[in-house]
Design a protein around this motif. Structure first.
Motif, mmCIF file in Angstrom:
data_model
loop_
_atom_site.group_PDB
_atom_site.id
_atom_site.type_symbol
_atom_site.label_atom_id
_atom_site.label_comp_id
_atom_site.label_asym_id
_atom_site.label_seq_id
_atom_site.Cartn_x
_atom_site.Cartn_y
_atom_site.Cartn_z
ATOM 1 N N ASN A 39 1.150 -1.122 -0.146
ATOM 2 C CA ASN A 39 0.358 -0.231 -0.088
ATOM 3 C C ASN A 39 0.853 1.288 0.162
ATOM 4 N N ALA A 40 2.067 1.261 0.580
ATOM 5 C CA ALA A 40 2.597 2.572 0.827
ATOM 6 C C ALA A 40 3.452 2.528 -0.670
ATOM 7 N N LYS A 43 0.579 3.279 -4.165
ATOM 8 C CA LYS A 43 -0.389 4.542 -3.357
ATOM 9 C C LYS A 43 -1.595 3.862 -4.020
ATOM 10 N N GLU A 49 -6.634 -0.074 -1.131
ATOM 11 C CA GLU A 49 -5.942 -0.499 -0.022
ATOM 12 C C GLU A 49 -5.822 -1.674 -0.493
#
Length: 99
Positions: A39-40, A43, A49
């Motif tokens: 997810n980081a 994005k 997500e």
């Protein structure tokens, strides 16, 4: 491993060390850490997500006689069925299209 001086413990525990990366992000007990990492990095749009990932076998067999077998750092599938191949590259060799 580089020849010469022995590595310090702090160097051995860096996530860019292949073994450490795989233990952090490619283990069944850390699937939530892998989802947070993806997810980081990816994005996704709000509400899209990743909430769950399945860790898969990192070995990808040949499809044709002339192919090479591939071994990924981490291979996963999202709950929606999307396959994600994760490779850590410390040096840009400008050959990603071929890989």
């Amino acid at each position: 491993m580089a020849k010469g001086r022995p590595r310090k413990m702090s160097e051995l525990l860096l996530p860019k060390v292949d073994f450490v990366f795989k233990r952090i992000f490619g283990s069944e007990e850390n699937k939530d850490v892998l989802a947070a990492f993806l997810n980081a990095v990816l994005k996704p749009e709000p509400g899209r997500e990743l909430t769950e990932v399945e860790i898969l076998n990192p070995y990808i067999d040949k499809e044709a006689l002339g192919d090479k077998m591939s071994i990924l750092d981490v291979r996963a599938r999202t709950a929606g069925g999307t396959l994600i191949n994760i490779e850590v590259q410390l040096v840009n060799r400008y050959d990603m299209e071929k890989r």
